[in-house]
Design an enzyme around this catalytic site. Structure first.
Site, PDB file in Angstrom:
ATOM      1  N   LYS A 484      36.409  34.219  35.759  1.00 24.57           N
ATOM      2  CA  LYS A 484      37.060  35.483  35.416  1.00 24.57           C
ATOM      3  C   LYS A 484      37.726  36.078  36.649  1.00 24.57           C
ATOM      4  O   LYS A 484      37.500  35.638  37.769  1.00 24.57           O
ATOM      5  CB  LYS A 484      36.038  36.460  34.835  1.00 24.57           C
ATOM      6  CG  LYS A 484      34.900  36.827  35.775  1.00 24.57           C
ATOM      7  CD  LYS A 484      33.908  37.751  35.098  1.00 24.57           C
ATOM      8  CE  LYS A 484      32.773  38.136  36.053  1.00 24.57           C
ATOM      9  NZ  LYS A 484      31.835  39.084  35.442  1.00 24.57           N
ATOM     10  N   ARG A 582      24.464  47.904  30.093  1.00 27.27           N
ATOM     11  CA  ARG A 582      25.919  47.851  30.162  1.00 27.27           C
ATOM     12  C   ARG A 582      26.432  47.424  28.793  1.00 27.27           C
ATOM     13  O   ARG A 582      26.993  48.204  28.062  1.00 27.27           O
ATOM     14  CB  ARG A 582      26.344  46.878  31.272  1.00 27.27           C
ATOM     15  CG  ARG A 582      27.788  46.985  31.684  1.00 27.27           C
ATOM     16  CD  ARG A 582      28.083  46.159  32.927  1.00 27.27           C
ATOM     17  NE  ARG A 582      27.815  44.727  32.758  1.00 27.27           N
ATOM     18  CZ  ARG A 582      28.058  43.819  33.698  1.00 27.27           C
ATOM     19  NH1 ARG A 582      28.541  44.196  34.876  1.00 27.27           N
ATOM     20  NH2 ARG A 582      27.815  42.552  33.472  1.00 27.27           N
ATOM     21  N   TYR A 710      52.039  54.574  60.695  1.00 31.94           N
ATOM     22  CA  TYR A 710      52.116  55.881  60.055  1.00 31.94           C
ATOM     23  C   TYR A 710      51.057  56.827  60.626  1.00 31.94           C
ATOM     24  O   TYR A 710      49.911  56.436  60.869  1.00 31.94           O
ATOM     25  CB  TYR A 710      51.891  55.744  58.545  1.00 31.94           C
ATOM     26  CG  TYR A 710      53.042  55.131  57.796  1.00 31.94           C
ATOM     27  CD1 TYR A 710      54.283  55.761  57.754  1.00 31.94           C
ATOM     28  CD2 TYR A 710      52.877  53.923  57.108  1.00 31.94           C
ATOM     29  CE1 TYR A 710      55.338  55.185  57.048  1.00 31.94           C
ATOM     30  CE2 TYR A 710      53.922  53.352  56.409  1.00 31.94           C
ATOM     31  CZ  TYR A 710      55.154  53.991  56.387  1.00 31.94           C
ATOM     32  OH  TYR A 710      56.197  53.431  55.695  1.00 31.94           O
ATOM     33  N   MET A 759      51.787  49.224  53.393  1.00 32.54           N
ATOM     34  CA  MET A 759      51.833  48.554  52.094  1.00 32.54           C
ATOM     35  C   MET A 759      52.032  47.053  52.247  1.00 32.54           C
ATOM     36  O   MET A 759      51.372  46.254  51.569  1.00 32.54           O
ATOM     37  CB  MET A 759      52.955  49.139  51.229  1.00 32.54           C
ATOM     38  CG  MET A 759      53.044  48.482  49.850  1.00 32.54           C
ATOM     39  SD  MET A 759      54.361  49.138  48.826  1.00 32.54           S
ATOM     40  CE  MET A 759      53.710  50.758  48.414  1.00 32.54           C
TER      41      MET A 759
END
Length: 814
Positions: A484, A582, A710, A759
């Site tokens: 998964k 869960r 930044y 980013m």
């Protein structure tokens, strides 16, 4: 190879049970999955900690294999084939290889050491091939199984062998020595790998030196500890940087253009040699090659001309994403018959499309005539169901008619000029060429273009980790592997292909779309969907996925659809809540669950499962024991009242190691497959799977008082050399890893991340590192590890792995 079965029986001191002792053996196999198995194959049924090849003999007989070396004959196979019965099939394989090796009298170079074996082997092959017909270990075939398979590839035309031997503990080398029987020995660098198999370094060295007990000479770097361990009768040919009593004394000097000049003294004369490397390992490996050439009496001019052409060795088969929905297998630096057989097996295990294309250069050093060689290559192509062959080279072009669906080009340039007309799409492509053909140009044309940041996935490590956990299981316990979340960030389909090749029992995904993607990619294994939404049930049925059912509402919804579609015994998996709270049926809903399913013909409970909350934490062992006890109680009730016999499973990765008595019928392996354990004592036995790599885009030096990034979060206190790396938080690197918290590795040195992570970029301090733009950068892998990053960020390795964006290209290799 052409040997009669009747001649093999006495070699193995075996019992013969069969009808045709005159049967001819032309190939040896240990892999039941190989498409190259045939009626002339002798199959050795090896038995491992959690795998028994005897289980596949029936299938092999059905495809025509008739000759087997076994420890027992499966009941359903008796009288259906020829069987050579032995006590131990691995020992029998080694005995056969030793017998076969003894049929040939040419010089054989044996290599061992901790590091550099494969590099030296490949370089020696390059350096000696103009004068010898060389047989060598393919790839890194240096194990108890790999060495016999390498030696068995010898044929009558070879006149020099180069074989490497790797060991991990005592008693192993004597078995490999009997198979290789080297006449010349080379001991490469002794490092720390596999230290856990030995009491100390001295024991490790003594064990490795057993390979050379009958060699005419041992080539090595002079060292007091090694000198102490060398057997008294061993003739040595040594080198050193400082010990003047060595046979060859070497001085090194780095030059421009990433090269090194070696000044060496030998037999009273001084020589100079230029090699195209500067790193310590490559220099030492090159010197090992130099000594072999000196031992063979090559003149200095020949040595210089050949060694100047040495090249970085690519030892990996890589899986890459190609253009037009293609999958590439890059083996573009190697073209010999043995490695072609390996590459074709790898192609079959990783194929994503029915259409398979092989781009192949002329093949060198086969030891066969061209007529015989290309006939055998054509047979390989046919047995592996290759759809199309593209041959490149003068020789393969001459034998084009031996192949079907074949087009040839005289050279790579001619291929490139015709590239637009070849129409590559929706196929798996093996690219395999000798180095001189520069097939990297073909890889570049076919590879999907992405930025220079890649996540390299070591498929060998996945196989190793899988077998590590399988070895902890009881013989009849099944295994489900979780793929998964895009295979925990590593890539779902490619890993699923490998797991299918290993014949695991189940794959697990979280959502239906993950399972659909795997089915569309050709995966045949049963796939359980652990978190199915009710809206996905129709798609689950359509794609033959198997849903986990965790509440009455979902059960009624699925039964409604199953009844509407008139399904019979469609597989479902019932999830019980034993304390995780869960998903799952709680104890007070079990009676209604049983009542709903009693007499129902539309579905079949394939398994009953639950999930442990604290299997990795010994402080909560009592809670885990209570979960296991409740699971046993509730699942037993369902089994008894419905009169069924489903698989039961509750253990995850940590549970496999910490609660071995609760394996039931199956376990679920997750993060452990990818080389991560919560237990430090277990972690050292797992292999790293994923290495996130990038490059230095730019280097600049800033003055004291200047800032980086930044918000000016980093202020230089002194002149600082700053490297910019093209990876950022959009690629999955947490911003919390910046501003001095984390580091990357460049040239085996730590480079601290300075300033805020952007980013698409991050910046590092490389003031103390001798690096240049374009140099490789390790974001995570061996150092820093995913576990180390997770600990520093106060999270778990799962989050670090699954955060890596899918815009980061995955490269799979073997």
């Amino acid at each position: 190879m052409s040997i009669l079965l009747k001649n093999i029986i006495p070699v193995l001191n075996a019992e013969w049970i069969g009808n045709t002792p005159e049967a001819e053996v032309e190939a040896i196999s240990i892999d039941s999955r190989s498409l190259q198995n045939s009626s002339h194959t002798l199959f050795f049924a090896l038995v491992g900690p959690n795998n028994d090849a005897h289980l596949y003999i029936k299938d092999l007989i059905e495809i025509g294999v008739q000759n087997f070396v076994v420890t027992y004959i499966p009941e359903e196979c008796k009288a259906k084939a020829n069987f050579i019965v032995v006590q131990n099939t691995l020992e029998a394989l080694q005995q056969f290889a030793a017998y076969y090796r003894a049929l040939f009298k040419f010089p054989v170079i044996g290599l061992t050491g901790s590091n550099g074996k494969t590099i030296v082997k490949e370089w020696l092959n390059f350096l000696l091939s103009p004068d010898f017909n060389v047989i060598r270990s393919p790839k890194s075939y240096n194990s108890q199984v790999g060495v016999p398979l390498s030696v068995i590839a010898i044929n009558e035309k070879h006149n020099l062998g180069i074989f490497e031997a790797g060991i991990s503990t005592v008693t192993e080398m004597e078995k490999l020595e009997a198979v290789i029987k080297p006449t010349i020995g080379i001991l490469t660098n002794i490092g720390s790998s596999h230290d856990e198999g030995f009491e100390n370094l001295e024991q490790k060295i003594k064990e490795k030196l057993l390979l050379f007990k009958d060699s005419k000479v041992l080539i090595y770097q002079k060292n007091k500890l090694i000198d102490k361990c060398i057997l008294p009768d061993t003739k040595t040919f040594s080198w050193s940087f400082e010990q003047e009593n060595a046979d060859v004394l070497v001085f090194k000097k780095q030059t421009e253009n990433q090269s090194t000049t070696l000044h060496y003294k030998y037999k009273g004369n001084a020589y100079e040699l230029n090699i195209p490397f500067q790193d310590k390992a490559s220099i030492e490996n090159a010197i090992s090659c130099l000594l072999l050439l000196l031992y063979f009496n090559y003149d200095s001019a020949t040595i210089q001309s050949r060694m100047l052409l040495l090249f970085p060795v690519e030892m990996r088969l890589k899986v890459k994403t190609g253009i037009n929905n293609c999958s590439l297998i890059d083996d573009s630096y190697s073209s010999d018959f043995q490695s072609l057989k390996i590459a074709l097996d790898f192609l079959e295990s990783q194929k994503q499309f029915q259409k398979k294309t092989v781009i192949l250069s002329d093949i060198f050093q086969s030891g066969l005539s061209n007529e015989e060689l290309y006939s055998k290559v054509a047979q390989l192509i046919v047995s592996n169901n290759i759809s199309r062959v593209i041959g490149i080279g003068e020789t393969i072009s001459e034998f084009k008619e031996k192949f079907t669906h074949c087009i040839t080009f005289k050279n790579t340039a001619e291929f490139v000029s015709n590239f637009e007309n070849l129409e590559f799409a929706n196929e798996t492509i093996l690219i395999k060429g000798a180095r001189s053909f520069q097939f990297e140009e073909i890889v570049y044309l076919l590879e999907e273009k992405t930025h220079e940041t890649v996540l390299e996935i070591n498929l060998n490590a996945i196989s190793y980790n899988l077998n590590f956990f399988k070895s902890k299981l009881k013989p009849d316990v099944k295994i489900m592997v979780m793929v998964k979340a895009f295979g925990y960030g590593n890539g779902g389909l490619e890993i699923a292909k490998l797991l299918e090749h290993h014949k695991i029992d189940y794959l697990g995904v979280a959502f239906a779309d993950e399972g659909i993607s795997l089915k569309n990619g050709g995966i045949q294994l049963p796939i359980m969907v652990l978190n199915p939404e009710n809206t996905s049930f129709s798609a689950i049925i359509q794609h033959q996925l198997e849903p986990e059912i965790y509440c009455l509402k979902s059960l009624h919804a699925f039964l409604k659809i199953a009844k509407h579609k008139n399904l019979e015994r469609f597989p479902i998996h019932v999830k019980l809540d034993t304390g995780m709270h869960r998903l799952g049926f709680e104890e007070d809903s079990i009676d209604e669950l049983i009542a709903t399913l009693k007499g129902n013909v539309h579905v079949e409970i394939k398994s009953i499962l639950s999930h442990l909350a604290t299997s990795d934490d010994v402080k909560h062992r009592d809670f885990t024991d209570s979960q296991i006890s409740l699971f046993d109680k509730l699942s037993s009730k369902i089994v008894s009242e419905l009169g069924i016999n489903p698989v039961r499973h509750i253990l995850n990765t940590s549970g496999i190691s910490n609660f071995p008595d609760a394996q039931f019928n199956m376990v679920r392996l997750g993060i452990g497959l990818y080389g991560v354990s919560n237990d430090p004592s277990e972690q050292k036995y797992l292999e790293n799977v994923g290495t996130l790599k990038s490059v230095i885009s730019q280097i600049k030096t800033i003055s004291a008082g200047e800032s980086v990034g930044y918000g000016r979060k980093f202020m230089a206190e002194k002149p600082t050399k700053v490297g910019t790396i093209p990876i950022g938080y959009a690629d999955g690197i947490s911003r919390a890893w910046g501003n001095g918290v984390g580091f990357v590795t460049i040239k085996d040195k730590k480079a601290k991340i300075i300033g805020s992570i952007c980013m698409d970029m991050l910046m590092v301090d490389v003031t103390e590192i001798d690096c240049t733009e374009g140099d490789a950068v390790i974001i995570f892998g061996e150092s820093p590890t995913v576990s180390y990053i997770a600990k520093k960020l106060n999270t778990i390795p799962y989050e670090v792995l699954t955060s890596i964006s899918q815009r980061v290209k995955r490269v799979f290799y073997r």
